[in-house]
Design an enzyme around this catalytic site. Structure first.
Site, PDB file in Angstrom:
ATOM      1  N   GLN A 100       0.852  -1.193   0.000  1.00 44.66           N
ATOM      2  CA  GLN A 100       0.000   0.000   0.000  1.00 44.66           C
ATOM      3  C   GLN A 100       0.892   1.250   0.000  1.00 44.66           C
ATOM      4  OE1 GLN A 100      -2.337   1.478   3.331  1.00 44.66           O
ATOM      5  NE2 GLN A 100      -4.175   1.530   2.043  1.00 44.66           N
ATOM      6  N   TYR A 178      -5.473  11.072   3.888  1.00 45.61           N
ATOM      7  CA  TYR A 178      -4.061  11.303   3.575  1.00 45.61           C
ATOM      8  C   TYR A 178      -3.936  12.054   2.236  1.00 45.61           C
ATOM      9  CZ  TYR A 178      -3.388   8.273   7.591  1.00 45.61           C
ATOM     10  OH  TYR A 178      -3.424   7.755   8.856  1.00 45.61           O
ATOM     11  N   ARG A 225      -7.451   2.577  -2.984  1.00 50.89           N
ATOM     12  CA  ARG A 225      -8.387   2.683  -1.862  1.00 50.89           C
ATOM     13  C   ARG A 225      -8.896   4.119  -1.770  1.00 50.89           C
ATOM     14  NH1 ARG A 225      -7.813   0.611   4.517  1.00 50.89           N
ATOM     15  NH2 ARG A 225      -9.770  -0.527   4.335  1.00 50.89           N
ATOM     16  N   GLY A 315      -9.581  -6.385   8.975  1.00 58.50           N
ATOM     17  CA  GLY A 315      -8.462  -5.692   9.597  1.00 58.50           C
ATOM     18  C   GLY A 315      -8.141  -6.202  10.986  1.00 58.50           C
ATOM     19  N   ARG A 316      -8.773  -5.592  11.994  1.00 54.59           N
ATOM     20  CA  ARG A 316      -8.425  -5.902  13.384  1.00 54.59           C
ATOM     21  C   ARG A 316      -8.493  -7.385  13.735  1.00 54.59           C
ATOM     22  NH1 ARG A 316     -12.003  -0.789  15.018  1.00 54.59           N
ATOM     23  NH2 ARG A 316     -12.957  -1.561  13.084  1.00 54.59           N
TER      24      ARG A 316
HETATM   25  C1  FNR Z   1      -5.799   0.630  10.133  1.00 58.39           C
HETATM   26  N1  FNR Z   1      -6.320   0.943   8.878  1.00 58.39           N
HETATM   27  C2  FNR Z   1      -5.470   1.307   7.856  1.00 58.39           C
HETATM   28  N2  FNR Z   1      -5.958   1.613   6.621  1.00 58.39           N
HETATM   29  C3  FNR Z   1      -5.135   1.851   5.576  1.00 58.39           C
HETATM   30  O1  FNR Z   1      -5.604   2.101   4.474  1.00 58.39           O
HETATM   31  N3  FNR Z   1      -3.770   1.820   5.766  1.00 58.39           N
HETATM   32  C4  FNR Z   1      -3.211   1.558   6.971  1.00 58.39           C
HETATM   33  O2  FNR Z   1      -1.978   1.502   7.084  1.00 58.39           O
HETATM   34  C5  FNR Z   1      -4.076   1.330   8.065  1.00 58.39           C
HETATM   35  N4  FNR Z   1      -3.585   1.102   9.312  1.00 58.39           N
HETATM   36  C6  FNR Z   1      -4.416   0.718  10.337  1.00 58.39           C
HETATM   37  C7  FNR Z   1      -3.877   0.385  11.579  1.00 58.39           C
HETATM   38  C8  FNR Z   1      -4.693  -0.055  12.598  1.00 58.39           C
HETATM   39  C9  FNR Z   1      -4.093  -0.422  13.901  1.00 58.39           C
HETATM   40  C10 FNR Z   1      -6.083  -0.161  12.386  1.00 58.39           C
HETATM   41  C11 FNR Z   1      -6.991  -0.672  13.460  1.00 58.39           C
HETATM   42  C12 FNR Z   1      -6.616   0.187  11.175  1.00 58.39           C
HETATM   43  C13 FNR Z   1      -7.752   0.706   8.579  1.00 58.39           C
HETATM   44  C14 FNR Z   1      -7.994  -0.762   8.232  1.00 58.39           C
HETATM   45  O3  FNR Z   1      -7.409  -1.076   6.986  1.00 58.39           O
HETATM   46  C15 FNR Z   1      -9.501  -1.109   8.155  1.00 58.39           C
HETATM   47  O4  FNR Z   1     -10.120  -0.312   7.180  1.00 58.39           O
HETATM   48  C16 FNR Z   1     -10.206  -0.907   9.475  1.00 58.39           C
HETATM   49  O5  FNR Z   1      -9.474  -1.490  10.537  1.00 58.39           O
HETATM   50  C17 FNR Z   1     -11.635  -1.486   9.448  1.00 58.39           C
HETATM   51  O6  FNR Z   1     -11.620  -2.880   9.259  1.00 58.39           O
HETATM   52  P1  FNR Z   1     -11.853  -3.902  10.499  1.00 58.39           P
HETATM   53  O7  FNR Z   1     -10.693  -3.747  11.419  1.00 58.39           O
HETATM   54  O8  FNR Z   1     -13.134  -3.480  11.160  1.00 58.39           O
HETATM   55  O9  FNR Z   1     -11.948  -5.247   9.867  1.00 58.39           O
HETATM   56  C1  8K6 Z   2      -1.090   4.465  16.168  1.00 58.32           C
HETATM   57  C2  8K6 Z   2      -0.215   4.650  15.026  1.00 58.32           C
HETATM   58  C3  8K6 Z   2      -0.717   4.005  13.821  1.00 58.32           C
HETATM   59  C4  8K6 Z   2      -1.870   4.677  13.300  1.00 58.32           C
HETATM   60  C5  8K6 Z   2      -2.259   4.178  11.998  1.00 58.32           C
HETATM   61  C6  8K6 Z   2      -3.544   4.633  11.561  1.00 58.32           C
HETATM   62  C7  8K6 Z   2      -4.540   3.937  12.253  1.00 58.32           C
HETATM   63  C8  8K6 Z   2      -5.644   4.279  12.684  1.00 58.32           C
HETATM   64  C9  8K6 Z   2      -6.183   5.223  13.551  1.00 58.32           C
HETATM   65  C10 8K6 Z   2      -6.982   6.223  12.843  1.00 58.32           C
HETATM   66  C11 8K6 Z   2      -8.064   6.762  13.631  1.00 58.32           C
HETATM   67  C12 8K6 Z   2      -9.261   5.972  13.603  1.00 58.32           C
HETATM   68  C13 8K6 Z   2     -10.459   6.765  13.590  1.00 58.32           C
HETATM   69  C14 8K6 Z   2     -11.677   5.966  13.709  1.00 58.32           C
HETATM   70  C15 8K6 Z   2     -12.847   6.773  13.418  1.00 58.32           C
HETATM   71  C16 8K6 Z   2     -14.096   6.034  13.633  1.00 58.32           C
HETATM   72  C17 8K6 Z   2     -15.232   6.831  13.143  1.00 58.32           C
HETATM   73  C18 8K6 Z   2     -16.506   6.425  13.745  1.00 58.32           C
END
Ligand code: FNR
Ligand code: 8K6
Length: 346
Positions: A100, A178, A225, A315-316
């Site tokens: 990515q 971004y 994306r 993801g998570r």
């Molecule tokens: C993310 N997400 C994310 N998205 C992306 O496009 N590039 C990234 O590097 C990251 N990094 C990232 C780190 C962490 C810790 C989290 C929790 C999320 C968003 C991720 O790809 C995804 O869209 C969300 O986590 C929602 O999917 P899940 O977790 O509900 O299956």
């Molecule tokens: C902690 C360092 C790595 C961060 C990478 C990006 C990851 C995600 C955090 C973004 C914030 C999430 C916001 C969620 C919004 C939910 C809206 C209802």
């Protein structure tokens, strides 16, 4: 119901996925201090190789794209070699992996590279850097036309570097507020030159990046994306709708490997999109769509059965369960995700 997730899926004539479960890109902040991927990262990705496709954590294309500590890069020979370890470990286990490609724009911080931060317009976001809360976000420098052209070239070079590093393709990070997304929303793009003001102008830089990468590595290996719904580090604006209507229409002719929604919870609805982001994109884009955002294998499989998208990104749950695919297939219970799991690569 979940059985359909285990059917192969052809993205195009050159890439067929073993199943429909993608590992979503997940930033882990565990590269070394030269932003080189480590052996621990290779092991982490290899453990998840039975995903139909792994999308790597976001990888910065050049130093001023960095907004978080220890996020890996793809612009030095050492970084390319580090990624070769990752991609060969994943391939050895029969998996596929896209890189990515990331530039954080105004979500960058000069602390990491000596500044200045750059963005479409000199409009900053409120708040501080996650994991380094002492760093408050700065007013970015508005990019000049020449600097925008250089960015397009740098994205294209990073895509070529990804192929050199053994990746099967790239996903351009055009989501989550971004740099690329900053051009597509009125909150962050206040320009009055050929890169702002109208849908055609606001989509010009994102499309230039897509086209430059397609030219360099081919459409079969290029994915994107997008986040039409503003939900983090961005104010929504009803005028953004026309920008994405135009952008998605233009993307139809590019024959990308896939288009991927960027959202944390796909149950969220946006007034200016008349509902969920995934439904809005599906209505405006007819090719392979990847859904994501708080789905389980069951709810994701139902969404695919209902025609709402074609592939499911997780993801998570993939952080909590390296063997997510096997557990779902064999109906074993899943470990629940918690934020403390981010501290270590398991
Ligand atoms: C993310 N997400 C994310 N998205 C992306 O496009 N590039 C990234 O590097 C990251 N990094 C990232 C780190 C962490 C810790 C989290 C929790 C999320 C968003 C991720 O790809 C995804 O869209 C969300 O986590 C929602 O999917 P899940 O977790 O509900 O299956
Ligand atoms: C902690 C360092 C790595 C961060 C990478 C990006 C990851 C995600 C955090 C973004 C914030 C999430 C916001 C969620 C919004 C939910 C809206 C209802």
């Amino acid at each position: 119901m979940t059985a359909d997730l285990f059917q192969p899926y052809a993205l195009n004539a050159s890439i067929t996925l073993n199943n429909k479960i993608l590992m979503a890109p997940l930033t882990r902040c565990q590269a070394d201090d030269d932003l080189v991927p480590t052996q621990a990262m290779a092991d982490y990705y290899a453990r998840r190789a039975d995903a139909g496709l792994i999308i790597s954590e976001a990888v910065i294309i050049r130093p001023d794209g960095q907004g978080y500590p220890n996020t890996p890069g793809l612009f030095t020979p050492e970084q390319i070699q580090g990624w070769q370890k990752v991609t060969s470990a994943v391939h050895a286990k029969g998996g596929k992996i896209f890189a990515q490609l990331w530039h954080t724009g105004r979500v960058a911080h000069s602390h990491f590279f000596g500044g200045p931060t750059v963005a479409p317009s000199a409009v900053k976001i409120e708040g501080t850097v996650p994991r380094q809360r002492e760093l408050a976000y700065e007013i970015p420098k508005a990019l000049t036309g020449e600097e925008i052209a250089q960015l397009v070239a740098d994205y294209s070079q990073a895509a070529a570097n990804a192929i050199d590093a053994g990746f099967d393709g790239v996903e351009i990070h055009g989501a989550n507020a971004y740099l690329i997304d900053q051009f597509l929303h009125h909150d962050s793009n206040r320009r009055d030159d050929e890169f702002g003001g109208t849908p055609e102008n606001m989509a010009r830089f994102p499309l230039a990046v897509v086209d430059a990468i397609i030219k360099r590595i081919g459409q079969d290996r290029t994915a994107l994306r997008v986040s039409p719904g503003a939900y983090v580090n961005m104010q929504g604006d009803s005028r953004d709708r026309a920008v994405f209507d135009y952008f998605l229409k233009q993307l139809e002719s590019r024959q990308l490997a896939y288009l991927h929604v960027g959202i944390f919870d796909d149950a969220l609805t946006f007034d200016y999109l008349d509902g969920r982001v995934s439904d809005y994109v599906r209505a405006h884009y007819s090719q392979t769509l990847v859904g994501v955002g708080s789905y389980s294998a069951e709810t994701g499989a139902q969404a695919i059965a209902d025609g709402r998208f074609d592939l499911l990104a997780i993801g998570r749950p993939f952080i909590a369960n390296p063997d997510y695919v096997v557990r779902v297939r064999d109906r074993q219970p899943l470990v629940s995700y918690s934020d403390e799991m981010l501290a270590e690569l398991v």
